[in-house]
Design a protein around this motif. Structure first.
Motif, mmCIF file in Angstrom:
data_model
loop_
_atom_site.group_PDB
_atom_site.id
_atom_site.type_symbol
_atom_site.label_atom_id
_atom_site.label_comp_id
_atom_site.label_asym_id
_atom_site.label_seq_id
_atom_site.Cartn_x
_atom_site.Cartn_y
_atom_site.Cartn_z
ATOM 1 N N ALA A 297 0.851 -1.290 -0.103
ATOM 2 C CA ALA A 297 0.020 0.011 0.088
ATOM 3 C C ALA A 297 0.958 1.149 0.085
ATOM 4 O O ALA A 297 0.458 2.212 -0.620
ATOM 5 C CB ALA A 297 -0.802 -0.057 0.892
ATOM 6 N N SER A 301 0.611 4.091 -2.667
ATOM 7 C CA SER A 301 0.169 5.080 -2.398
ATOM 8 C C SER A 301 1.095 6.392 -2.963
ATOM 9 O O SER A 301 0.752 7.323 -3.364
ATOM 10 C CB SER A 301 0.253 5.432 -0.743
ATOM 11 N N ALA A 331 -4.291 -2.934 -5.464
ATOM 12 C CA ALA A 331 -4.264 -3.289 -4.051
ATOM 13 C C ALA A 331 -5.355 -4.400 -4.068
ATOM 14 O O ALA A 331 -4.755 -5.286 -3.175
ATOM 15 C CB ALA A 331 -4.472 -1.929 -3.315
ATOM 16 N N CYS A 380 -5.207 -1.044 3.131
ATOM 17 C CA CYS A 380 -4.465 -0.742 1.981
ATOM 18 C C CYS A 380 -5.298 0.496 1.275
ATOM 19 O O CYS A 380 -4.611 1.507 0.939
ATOM 20 C CB CYS A 380 -4.370 -1.779 0.899
ATOM 21 N N SER A 381 -6.439 0.663 1.377
ATOM 22 C CA SER A 381 -7.316 1.559 0.743
ATOM 23 C C SER A 381 -6.886 2.905 1.402
ATOM 24 O O SER A 381 -7.076 3.899 0.704
ATOM 25 C CB SER A 381 -8.850 1.160 0.772
ATOM 26 N N ILE A 384 -3.754 4.408 0.372
ATOM 27 C CA ILE A 384 -3.876 5.040 -0.817
ATOM 28 C C ILE A 384 -4.650 6.444 -0.734
ATOM 29 O O ILE A 384 -4.263 7.298 -1.793
ATOM 30 C CB ILE A 384 -4.432 3.981 -1.720
#
Length: 463
Positions: A297, A301, A331, A380-381, A384
């Motif tokens: 990530a 990112s 991701a 992970c989201s 980002i």
């Protein structure tokens, strides 16, 4: 549609993959420490894990303070490339000024952070942890504290090399440091070659030593680079107050955002410790696995952030929007593959960390992996999302949103699941999942809103 996604994925991967590999190599240091601690036993793993969580909390915030050095260097270097011959010397001096200021910020953060680590170590008995765990964790914290300063010096020079687009030495040095760290760990833990048997404290001393050696190696590599050497200066006594202030104004929101997330995980580690050494050992092992995967990530990112800045500089809002979708798709693919491994081979995944652990700790960790298989999508989201907002020159929204997602939603949820509903450590991780999910949704929504607003504003570029 698929052709566009694949093309965008290749473009994103070209920048993200080298960053991910370097991040993974760095994480291998703490992973090696965790494996070595696990070989010593459950109590040592719990104590060492607690010390590393505290160290990572402070280190992460220090890294945030110097992160903007890379952006500032890149901008100054670009101006130098475009400058006329008469202005070139001034532009080059701008780079030197930023390097000095970055080292000054790293020094201030390193000294202050080391003192805070010592104070936290003294306060551990007040935090409801097991007495044996506290004694071992204190000794390791005191050994780790001196390593924070060279660690942040390394990060400042790293940002310099990345900003100058010459980071070639980073991966090699980081890979070499893994081997050195493993060797020093073994020697100092077991007292070979006539050295004293230091046990867990030896892990802390080895880690601090490796940070110092890594800094010296990166500095030497930069000095041997014909393009970097004339610009690299460590004379922080000549750092300009205005430049230091500018770096701090940019770095403090980043540090606060990093610290908010790291603090969230630090508090949950203390919560896990309240359920005993087995629970804390399981939490430590699974948290390290999450930390490893999280580096994917981080790379995505950073790459997405840089690409968003570029697309907006070209006035291409549609391209910036596609970058979000591409980063999330990449991701999601990686997290799905990792999640399948967690769910189908949990004992194999946990074996390196818990070979000498108790059966109870292994059982708890296995249940935590089931939660982690889903949690990592949101983890992970949200990272980002922070990077995407940074691409819009928005470093403050990330901090505000993490305060809401982690502390106003995630932490109360962790308490509710763990204590009120009696789910213990699994409940803590369900709270983590809740907080990360809320944070991810809020960050991505904020990005869409802010991106739409740029259609009515002049295009801009970020360093």
């Amino acid at each position: 549609m698929l052709t566009t996604l694949l093309r965008d994925s290749r473009a994103l991967g070209a920048l993200a993959v080298p960053l991910i590999l370097t991040q993974l190599a760095q994480v291998a240091l703490t992973t090696t420490d965790t494996v070595m601690m696990g070989l010593l036993g459950t109590t040592e793993l719990a104590a060492g894990g607690l010390a590393i969580v505290i160290f990572n909390q402070i280190r992460t915030m220090g890294v945030g303070l110097v992160t903007s050095v890379g952006n500032q260097i890149a901008a100054a270097a670009a101006r130098a490339e475009q400058a006329t011959t008469s202005a070139d010397d001034d532009s080059t001096e701008d780079v030197r000024s930023i390097v000095r200021a970055g080292m000054a910020v790293a020094t201030l953060a390193g000294v202050a952070g080391a003192l805070v680590m010592v104070l936290i170590g003294q306060a551990l008995p007040l935090l409801g942890q097991d007495a044996d765990v506290v004694d071992l964790a204190q000794a390791m914290l005191y050994a780790l504290a001196p390593g924070l300063l060279p660690c942040l010096w390394f990060q400042a020079i790293r940002q310099f090399t990345v900003g100058m687009r010459r980071p070639q030495a980073l991966l090699q040095i980081t890979l070499a440091s893994i081997a050195v760290n493993a060797g020093l760990n073994w020697v100092l833990i077991h007292g070979t070659f006539g050295l004293p048997h230091l046990g867990l404290t030896g892990v802390g001393i080895a880690t601090s030593s490796v940070y110092l050696l890594s800094f010296l190696a990166l500095h030497l590599a930069a000095k041997r680079d014909g393009e970097l050497a004339p610009l690299l200066t460590l004379d922080i006594t000549r750092a300009e107050a205005a430049t230091v202030k500018r770096l701090l104004s940019l770095g403090i929101p980043i540090a606060a955002t990093y610290g908010s997330e790291a603090g969230f995980f630090s508090v949950t580690a203390l919560m896990a410790g309240s359920f005993g050494p087995d629970a804390l050992a399981a939490h430590t092992a699974v948290n390290q696995l999450v930390y490893i995967v999280f580096q994917v990530a981080v790379g995505l990112s950073h790459a997405a952030s840089i690409n968003v800045s570029r697309e907006l500089a070209l006035g291409n809002q549609d391209g910036a929007r596609r970058i979000k979708n591409t980063a999330l798709a990449c991701a999601g693919t990686v997290m799905t593959l990792v999640g399948i491994v967690y769910l189908t081979l949990p004992r194999l995944v946990l074996a390196p960390f818990m070979e000498s652990g108790s059966a109870e700790a292994l059982s708890i960790a296995t249940h935590l992996l089931m939660v982690t298989a889903f949690l990592q999508f949101f983890d992970c989201s949200q990272n980002i999302g922070v990077g995407l907002l940074r691409g819009l020159d928005d470093t403050k929204s990330g901090f505000r949103i993490t305060l809401i997602g982690y502390w106003a939603i995630g932490l109360p949820a962790a308490w509710l699941f763990a204590y009120a509903l009696g789910l213990d450590t699994v409940g803590i991780w369900l709270g983590l999942l809740t907080g990360l999910a809320a944070t991810a949704l809020l960050l991505l929504r904020r990005y869409d809103t802010a991106l739409a607003a740029t259609r009515t504003q002049p295009s801009h570029a970020t360093a």
